[in-house]
Design an enzyme around this catalytic site. Structure first.
Site, PDB file in Angstrom:
ATOM      1  N   ARG A 287       0.726 -10.179  10.926  1.00  0.00           N
ATOM      2  CA  ARG A 287       0.043  -9.593  10.955  1.00  0.00           C
ATOM      3  C   ARG A 287      -1.748  -9.600  10.503  1.00  0.00           C
ATOM      4  O   ARG A 287      -1.526 -11.521  11.012  1.00  0.00           O
ATOM      5  CB  ARG A 287      -0.110  -8.914   9.047  1.00  0.00           C
ATOM      6  CG  ARG A 287       1.251  -8.397   8.944  1.00  0.00           C
ATOM      7  CD  ARG A 287       2.199  -7.800   7.910  1.00  0.00           C
ATOM      8  NE  ARG A 287       2.000  -8.860   7.288  1.00  0.00           N
ATOM      9  CZ  ARG A 287       2.563  -8.458   5.832  1.00  0.00           C
ATOM     10  NH1 ARG A 287       2.992  -7.252   5.233  1.00  0.00           N
ATOM     11  NH2 ARG A 287       3.426  -9.145   5.950  1.00  0.00           N
TER      12      ARG A 287
ATOM     13  N   LYS B  90      -1.728 -12.420   3.671  1.00  0.00           N
ATOM     14  CA  LYS B  90      -0.348 -13.549   2.783  1.00  0.00           C
ATOM     15  C   LYS B  90      -1.549 -14.722   2.619  1.00  0.00           C
ATOM     16  O   LYS B  90      -1.746 -14.854   2.373  1.00  0.00           O
ATOM     17  CB  LYS B  90       1.126 -13.778   3.564  1.00  0.00           C
ATOM     18  CG  LYS B  90       1.071 -13.393   4.638  1.00  0.00           C
ATOM     19  CD  LYS B  90       2.313 -12.385   3.693  1.00  0.00           C
ATOM     20  CE  LYS B  90       3.404 -13.590   2.621  1.00  0.00           C
ATOM     21  NZ  LYS B  90       3.694 -12.763   1.497  1.00  0.00           N
TER      22      LYS B  90
ATOM     23  N   TYR C 149      -3.025 -10.884  -1.056  1.00  0.00           N
ATOM     24  CA  TYR C 149      -1.963 -10.879  -1.612  1.00  0.00           C
ATOM     25  C   TYR C 149      -1.491 -12.780  -2.105  1.00  0.00           C
ATOM     26  O   TYR C 149      -1.843 -13.464  -0.514  1.00  0.00           O
ATOM     27  CB  TYR C 149      -0.232 -10.588  -0.496  1.00  0.00           C
ATOM     28  CG  TYR C 149      -0.354  -9.639  -0.165  1.00  0.00           C
ATOM     29  CD1 TYR C 149      -0.152  -8.099  -1.659  1.00  0.00           C
ATOM     30  CD2 TYR C 149      -0.187  -8.747   1.367  1.00  0.00           C
ATOM     31  CE1 TYR C 149      -0.210  -6.590  -1.216  1.00  0.00           C
ATOM     32  CE2 TYR C 149      -0.326  -7.099   1.248  1.00  0.00           C
ATOM     33  CZ  TYR C 149      -0.320  -6.364   0.177  1.00  0.00           C
ATOM     34  OH  TYR C 149      -0.036  -5.007   0.892  1.00  0.00           O
TER      35      TYR C 149
ATOM     36  N   HIS D 212       0.671 -13.710  -4.688  1.00  0.00           N
ATOM     37  CA  HIS D 212       2.001 -13.510  -5.122  1.00  0.00           C
ATOM     38  C   HIS D 212       1.857 -14.779  -5.930  1.00  0.00           C
ATOM     39  O   HIS D 212       2.849 -15.477  -5.881  1.00  0.00           O
ATOM     40  CB  HIS D 212       2.940 -13.503  -4.094  1.00  0.00           C
ATOM     41  CG  HIS D 212       3.116 -12.048  -3.692  1.00  0.00           C
ATOM     42  ND1 HIS D 212       3.266 -11.375  -4.378  1.00  0.00           N
ATOM     43  CD2 HIS D 212       2.769 -11.942  -2.446  1.00  0.00           C
ATOM     44  CE1 HIS D 212       3.576  -9.567  -3.959  1.00  0.00           C
ATOM     45  NE2 HIS D 212       3.726 -10.684  -2.237  1.00  0.00           N
TER      46      HIS D 212
ATOM     47  N   GLU E 284      -1.617  -7.215  -4.917  1.00  0.00           N
ATOM     48  CA  GLU E 284      -0.413  -6.907  -5.339  1.00  0.00           C
ATOM     49  C   GLU E 284      -0.851  -6.532  -7.185  1.00  0.00           C
ATOM     50  O   GLU E 284      -0.384  -6.210  -7.572  1.00  0.00           O
ATOM     51  CB  GLU E 284       0.940  -7.823  -5.547  1.00  0.00           C
ATOM     52  CG  GLU E 284       0.926  -8.785  -5.926  1.00  0.00           C
ATOM     53  CD  GLU E 284      -0.154  -9.951  -5.642  1.00  0.00           C
ATOM     54  OE1 GLU E 284      -0.002 -11.550  -5.997  1.00  0.00           O
ATOM     55  OE2 GLU E 284      -1.094  -9.873  -4.334  1.00  0.00           O
TER      56      GLU E 284
ATOM     57  N   ASP F  87       9.272 -11.838  -2.254  1.00  0.00           N
ATOM     58  CA  ASP F  87       7.389 -12.412  -2.086  1.00  0.00           C
ATOM     59  C   ASP F  87       7.400 -13.281  -4.019  1.00  0.00           C
ATOM     60  O   ASP F  87       6.428 -13.875  -4.528  1.00  0.00           O
ATOM     61  CB  ASP F  87       6.781 -11.791  -1.915  1.00  0.00           C
ATOM     62  CG  ASP F  87       6.321 -11.684  -0.636  1.00  0.00           C
ATOM     63  OD1 ASP F  87       6.412 -12.448   0.354  1.00  0.00           O
ATOM     64  OD2 ASP F  87       6.534 -10.367  -0.411  1.00  0.00           O
TER      65      ASP F  87
END
Length: 372
Positions: A15, A75, A96, A98, A120, A272
């Site tokens: 991505r 990511k 993101y 996480h 997120e 994740d």
């Protein structure tokens, strides 16, 4: 503002954080977009596609990080990227993160001294997560497909067809969690003619799912007993549990797996955030599964990376309005006037500003308001 988009380097991650349409919007608003060479190739977006709408292609990734006022990624940073986090102390990283499930990345973000805004944890007043939703939709729809593949003998499973055929049994698909990912998993599993059960602790959510699916799926209030009974009858278990910004609870023990059907498949969408199966460990698209107690575990940490063209466009559709606000107003003004975006701020200038992350790692919590 200068917006920098590096190429993703996580294993099997294709991505990219922005589409040509997103670049055109940014440039039209007066911003400069610099993109690392070949960053979009995995999503079937060429450098020429970006250049045609006003982006500048940069050969050296270090130059992207050193130049950008805001870095947009997909990511979380991984170890080779940690040294780049300190390239600009006032830099915003929008991706993101996480962090509650990743102490090393949290430490690197704190040491880097920049501003980390996590897709997120951006949360609307109705508790929906607008920047997580598109990837939850993708992962949810992928989960039954991955489960179905690995239920077949070449995939390591018991050798069953998920929907069966006339005169044979359909597979039992159990989905833990009735949120966005769980709902989309149920849609796909139902379309594959499986018997579908959804467990959730929210009775209003279960009523909504029951009405939406017109009684075609079994809804169950989640408890330790109902979860155990459902898993013991399951051919595929899909973990779709989410606690916003925090680690996922471990709901399926190894002992329970040892009593499940031999050759059953467990797919953990929650990986994740640490995963909701005791045995969960992150896997990759190149090596997606492992076996334990006779069952197959699929725990790929970037499931939507398998369909990067779809995922990239779906993600940019959601992130672009927020990215434009950050670029147009600067992060402090943007989050001060946008409470959902304020919730996305996880780290500022070496301080953890999102309490679930601080709690997860035993780190002091500093309210983001103190920086505004």
């Amino acid at each position: 503002m200068i917006i920098g988009v590096p190429k993703e380097i996580k294993t099997d991650e294709n991505r990219v954080a922005i589409t040509p349409a997103g670049v055109k919007e940014m440039v039209g608003a007066g911003h400069q977009v610099i993109i690392e060479k070949s960053a979009g190739v995995g999503s079937s977006i060429s450098d020429a596609d970006y250049v045609s709408v006003g982006a500048t292609i940069i050969d050296n990734v270090d130059d992207v990080w050193a130049t950008a006022d805001m870095v947009m990624k997909v990511k979380e940073p991984i170890a080779p990227e940690y040294p780049r986090l300190g390239a600009r102390k006032d830099q915003v990283l929008f991706t993101y993160l996480h962090l509650a499930a990743d102490k090393a990345c949290t430490d690197a973000m704190v040491a880097g001294g920049n501003v980390g805004i996590a897709y997120e944890t951006v949360r609307l007043a109705d508790n929906s997560l607008p920047l997580l939703t598109p990837m939850s939709e993708v992962a949810g729809r992928m989960a039954p497909l991955m489960g179905a593949h690995h239920l077949m003998r070449p995939g390591g499973g018991k050798g069953s067809l998920i929907g069966g055929v006339a005169g044979t049994s359909k597979s039992n698909v159990v989905i833990i969690g009735g949120g966005v990912a769980g709902f989309n998993a149920a849609q796909m599993a139902l379309g594959l003619h499986a018997n579908v059960t959804i467990l959730d602790r929210n009775l209003e959510r279960l009523r909504h799912l029951d009405a939406t699916f017109d009684g075609k799926v079994q809804t169950m209030a989640s408890s330790s007993l109902s979860l155990e009974e459902a898993c013991l009858s399951a051919d595929i278990v899909i973990g779709a549990v989410l606690v916003v910004g925090a680690k996922a609870p471990k709901l399926v023990s190894n002992e329970l797996v040892s009593r499940m059907k031999h050759g059953s498949v467990l797919v953990d969408i929650s990986v994740d955030q640490g995963g909701c199966f005791e045995a969960t460990k992150a896997t990759t698209h190149s090596n997606p599964t492992f076996e334990l107690n006779g069952s197959v575990f699929y725990c790929v940490a970037n499931m939507p990376g398998a369909v990067p063209n779809t995922s990239t466009y779906a993600l940019t559709n959601a992130t672009l309005p927020y990215a434009l606000k950050l670029a147009n107003e600067g992060w402090k003004k943007a989050v001060a006037t946008d409470k959902p975006l304020l919730e996305g701020v996880n780290v500022v200038n070496g301080a953890v500003t999102y309490s679930p992350v601080a709690d997860a790692h035993g780190i002091a919590y500093t309210p983001v308001e103190s920086f505004l």
